[in-house]
Motif scaffolding. Structure first.
Motif, mmCIF file in Angstrom:
data_model
loop_
_atom_site.group_PDB
_atom_site.id
_atom_site.type_symbol
_atom_site.label_atom_id
_atom_site.label_comp_id
_atom_site.label_asym_id
_atom_site.label_seq_id
_atom_site.Cartn_x
_atom_site.Cartn_y
_atom_site.Cartn_z
ATOM 1 N N GLN A 176 0.840 -1.202 0.000
ATOM 2 C CA GLN A 176 0.000 0.000 0.000
ATOM 3 C C GLN A 176 0.867 1.240 0.000
ATOM 4 O OE1 GLN A 176 -0.339 2.227 2.880
ATOM 5 N NE2 GLN A 176 -1.743 3.526 1.762
ATOM 6 N N THR A 177 0.402 2.272 -0.681
ATOM 7 C CA THR A 177 1.042 3.583 -0.640
ATOM 8 C C THR A 177 -0.003 4.640 -0.945
ATOM 9 O OG1 THR A 177 2.969 4.867 -1.348
ATOM 10 C CG2 THR A 177 1.794 3.615 -3.066
ATOM 11 N N GLY A 178 0.443 5.879 -1.063
ATOM 12 C CA GLY A 178 -0.433 6.970 -1.455
ATOM 13 C C GLY A 178 -0.141 7.371 -2.882
ATOM 14 N N LYS A 179 -1.164 7.704 -3.633
ATOM 15 C CA LYS A 179 -1.005 8.072 -5.044
ATOM 16 C C LYS A 179 -0.145 9.315 -5.225
ATOM 17 C CE LYS A 179 -5.280 6.012 -6.712
ATOM 18 N NZ LYS A 179 -6.551 6.239 -7.399
ATOM 19 N N LYS A 180 -0.042 10.145 -4.192
ATOM 20 C CA LYS A 180 0.728 11.390 -4.283
ATOM 21 C C LYS A 180 2.225 11.164 -4.092
ATOM 22 C CE LYS A 180 -3.217 13.893 -2.470
ATOM 23 N NZ LYS A 180 -3.760 14.595 -1.299
ATOM 24 N N LYS A 181 2.612 9.979 -3.666
ATOM 25 C CA LYS A 181 4.016 9.695 -3.364
ATOM 26 C C LYS A 181 4.791 9.306 -4.623
ATOM 27 C CE LYS A 181 3.364 8.470 1.441
ATOM 28 N NZ LYS A 181 3.662 7.485 2.477
ATOM 29 N N SER A 182 6.083 9.581 -4.590
ATOM 30 C CA SER A 182 6.927 9.256 -5.746
ATOM 31 C C SER A 182 6.973 7.757 -6.013
ATOM 32 C CB SER A 182 8.338 9.811 -5.555
ATOM 33 O OG SER A 182 8.924 9.293 -4.383
ATOM 34 N N VAL A 183 6.876 6.930 -4.972
ATOM 35 C CA VAL A 183 6.893 5.478 -5.178
ATOM 36 C C VAL A 183 5.727 5.055 -6.069
ATOM 37 C CG1 VAL A 183 5.639 4.906 -3.049
ATOM 38 C CG2 VAL A 183 7.124 3.221 -4.079
ATOM 39 N N SER A 184 4.576 5.692 -5.910
ATOM 40 C CA SER A 184 3.418 5.381 -6.749
ATOM 41 C C SER A 184 3.717 5.703 -8.214
ATOM 42 C CB SER A 184 2.198 6.167 -6.275
ATOM 43 O OG SER A 184 1.139 6.049 -7.209
ATOM 44 N N MET A 185 4.248 6.878 -8.446
ATOM 45 C CA MET A 185 4.570 7.281 -9.825
ATOM 46 C C MET A 185 5.604 6.351 -10.439
ATOM 47 S SD MET A 185 4.569 11.374 -9.278
ATOM 48 C CE MET A 185 4.122 11.670 -7.571
ATOM 49 N N GLN A 186 6.590 5.952 -9.638
ATOM 50 C CA GLN A 186 7.636 5.057 -10.133
ATOM 51 C C GLN A 186 7.058 3.692 -10.497
ATOM 52 O OE1 GLN A 186 10.422 5.323 -6.899
ATOM 53 N NE2 GLN A 186 10.783 7.490 -7.330
ATOM 54 N N LEU A 187 6.161 3.169 -9.664
ATOM 55 C CA LEU A 187 5.568 1.858 -9.953
ATOM 56 C C LEU A 187 4.641 1.910 -11.164
ATOM 57 C CD1 LEU A 187 4.914 0.538 -6.349
ATOM 58 C CD2 LEU A 187 6.615 -0.293 -7.996
ATOM 59 N N HIS A 188 3.989 3.023 -11.378
ATOM 60 C CA HIS A 188 3.154 3.156 -12.578
ATOM 61 C C HIS A 188 4.017 3.260 -13.833
ATOM 62 C CE1 HIS A 188 -0.923 3.223 -11.018
ATOM 63 N NE2 HIS A 188 -0.459 3.904 -9.981
ATOM 64 N N SER A 189 5.174 3.876 -13.709
ATOM 65 C CA SER A 189 6.079 4.027 -14.843
ATOM 66 C C SER A 189 6.793 2.713 -15.168
ATOM 67 C CB SER A 189 7.106 5.113 -14.528
ATOM 68 O OG SER A 189 8.037 5.232 -15.566
ATOM 69 N N ASN A 190 7.224 2.007 -14.118
ATOM 70 C CA ASN A 190 7.908 0.721 -14.273
ATOM 71 C C ASN A 190 7.471 -0.152 -13.102
ATOM 72 O OD1 ASN A 190 9.562 -1.510 -14.371
ATOM 73 N ND2 ASN A 190 11.455 -0.370 -14.608
ATOM 74 N N PRO A 191 6.592 -1.121 -13.342
ATOM 75 C CA PRO A 191 6.017 -1.894 -12.236
ATOM 76 C C PRO A 191 6.956 -2.930 -11.604
ATOM 77 C CG PRO A 191 5.191 -2.700 -14.326
ATOM 78 C CD PRO A 191 5.998 -1.470 -14.630
ATOM 79 N N LYS A 192 8.163 -3.073 -12.112
ATOM 80 C CA LYS A 192 9.078 -4.038 -11.505
ATOM 81 C C LYS A 192 9.625 -3.471 -10.207
ATOM 82 C CE LYS A 192 10.272 -6.386 -15.722
ATOM 83 N NZ LYS A 192 11.342 -6.874 -16.589
ATOM 84 N N LEU A 193 9.617 -4.328 -9.177
ATOM 85 C CA LEU A 193 10.110 -3.924 -7.868
ATOM 86 C C LEU A 193 10.875 -5.058 -7.236
ATOM 87 C CD1 LEU A 193 8.348 -5.510 -5.503
ATOM 88 C CD2 LEU A 193 6.620 -3.862 -6.147
ATOM 89 N N GLU A 194 11.614 -4.721 -6.196
ATOM 90 C CA GLU A 194 12.233 -5.721 -5.341
ATOM 91 C C GLU A 194 12.018 -5.313 -3.900
ATOM 92 O OE1 GLU A 194 15.893 -7.590 -5.982
ATOM 93 O OE2 GLU A 194 15.517 -7.881 -8.110
ATOM 94 N N ILE A 195 11.864 -6.325 -3.077
ATOM 95 C CA ILE A 195 11.698 -6.158 -1.636
ATOM 96 C C ILE A 195 12.810 -6.948 -0.960
ATOM 97 C CG2 ILE A 195 10.268 -6.881 0.330
ATOM 98 C CD1 ILE A 195 7.811 -6.351 -1.473
ATOM 99 N N CYS A 196 13.365 -6.395 0.102
ATOM 100 C CA CYS A 196 14.370 -7.108 0.884
ATOM 101 C C CYS A 196 14.061 -6.900 2.363
ATOM 102 C CB CYS A 196 15.767 -6.586 0.561
ATOM 103 S SG CYS A 196 17.084 -7.532 1.352
ATOM 104 N N ALA A 197 14.101 -7.988 3.121
ATOM 105 C CA ALA A 197 13.863 -7.930 4.561
ATOM 106 C C ALA A 197 14.822 -8.878 5.264
ATOM 107 C CB ALA A 197 12.419 -8.318 4.880
ATOM 108 N N PHE A 198 15.085 -8.604 6.541
ATOM 109 C CA PHE A 198 15.998 -9.427 7.338
ATOM 110 C C PHE A 198 15.396 -9.672 8.711
ATOM 111 C CE2 PHE A 198 19.547 -10.035 10.254
ATOM 112 C CZ PHE A 198 20.291 -10.997 9.576
ATOM 113 N N ALA A 199 15.465 -10.920 9.165
ATOM 114 C CA ALA A 199 15.018 -11.274 10.515
ATOM 115 C C ALA A 199 15.673 -12.588 10.924
ATOM 116 C CB ALA A 199 13.500 -11.418 10.574
#
Length: 133
Positions: A45-68
């Motif tokens: 989830q994000t907000g449409k006003k955020k840059s992450v939203s614009m970036q995902l609409h421009s190029n929907p490829k993403l990566e997630i990294c987490a550590f535990a």
């Protein structure tokens, strides 16, 4: 053998994960904390006003990294916007603290399903385990 449910559980346990997007060829990484399973798919989830939203609409490829607990998880996926009210409501119901800033009917709240995903669990003490969904 790890499953999609293990991916969700790991991301929730980690609390914060790091989401990478592409900004016209420049990688952008930021901390995120929302992950929700809805109708068998993983959502962020994000907000449409955020840059992450614009970036995902421009190029929907993403990566997630987490550590535990000595293990890290990398997820490569495509973000597909789900503009249904039910999907937004499900996310906000899972994270009620977000309701101070977001509402499923505010015109700003946005959720993305993670599709064509490959998740890899890694550690220094065990072989990698890969999950696709």
């Amino acid at each position: 053998m790890k499953t999609k449910e293990d991916v969700v559980a790991f991301l929730k346990k980690a609390g914060t994960y790091y989401l990478a997007t592409d900004d016209n060829g420049q990688p952008r990484v930021r901390p995120f904390g929302t992950i929700n399973e809805f109708e068998g798919k993983l959502y962020i989830q994000t907000g449409k006003k955020k840059s992450v939203s614009m970036q995902l609409h421009s190029n929907p490829k993403l990566e997630i990294c987490a550590f535990a607990d000595g293990t890290w998880l990398r997820v490569a996926a495509e973000a597909v916007e789900d503009d249904r009210r039910e999907a937004r409501k499900s996310m906000l119901d899972a994270y009620p603290e977000l309701r101070r800033m977001y509402d499923e009917d505010d015109g700003n709240t946005e959720v993305f399903a993670l599709e064509n995903a490959t998740a890899v669990f890694s550690s220094f003490t065990a072989s990698d385990e890969t999950v696709t969904f």
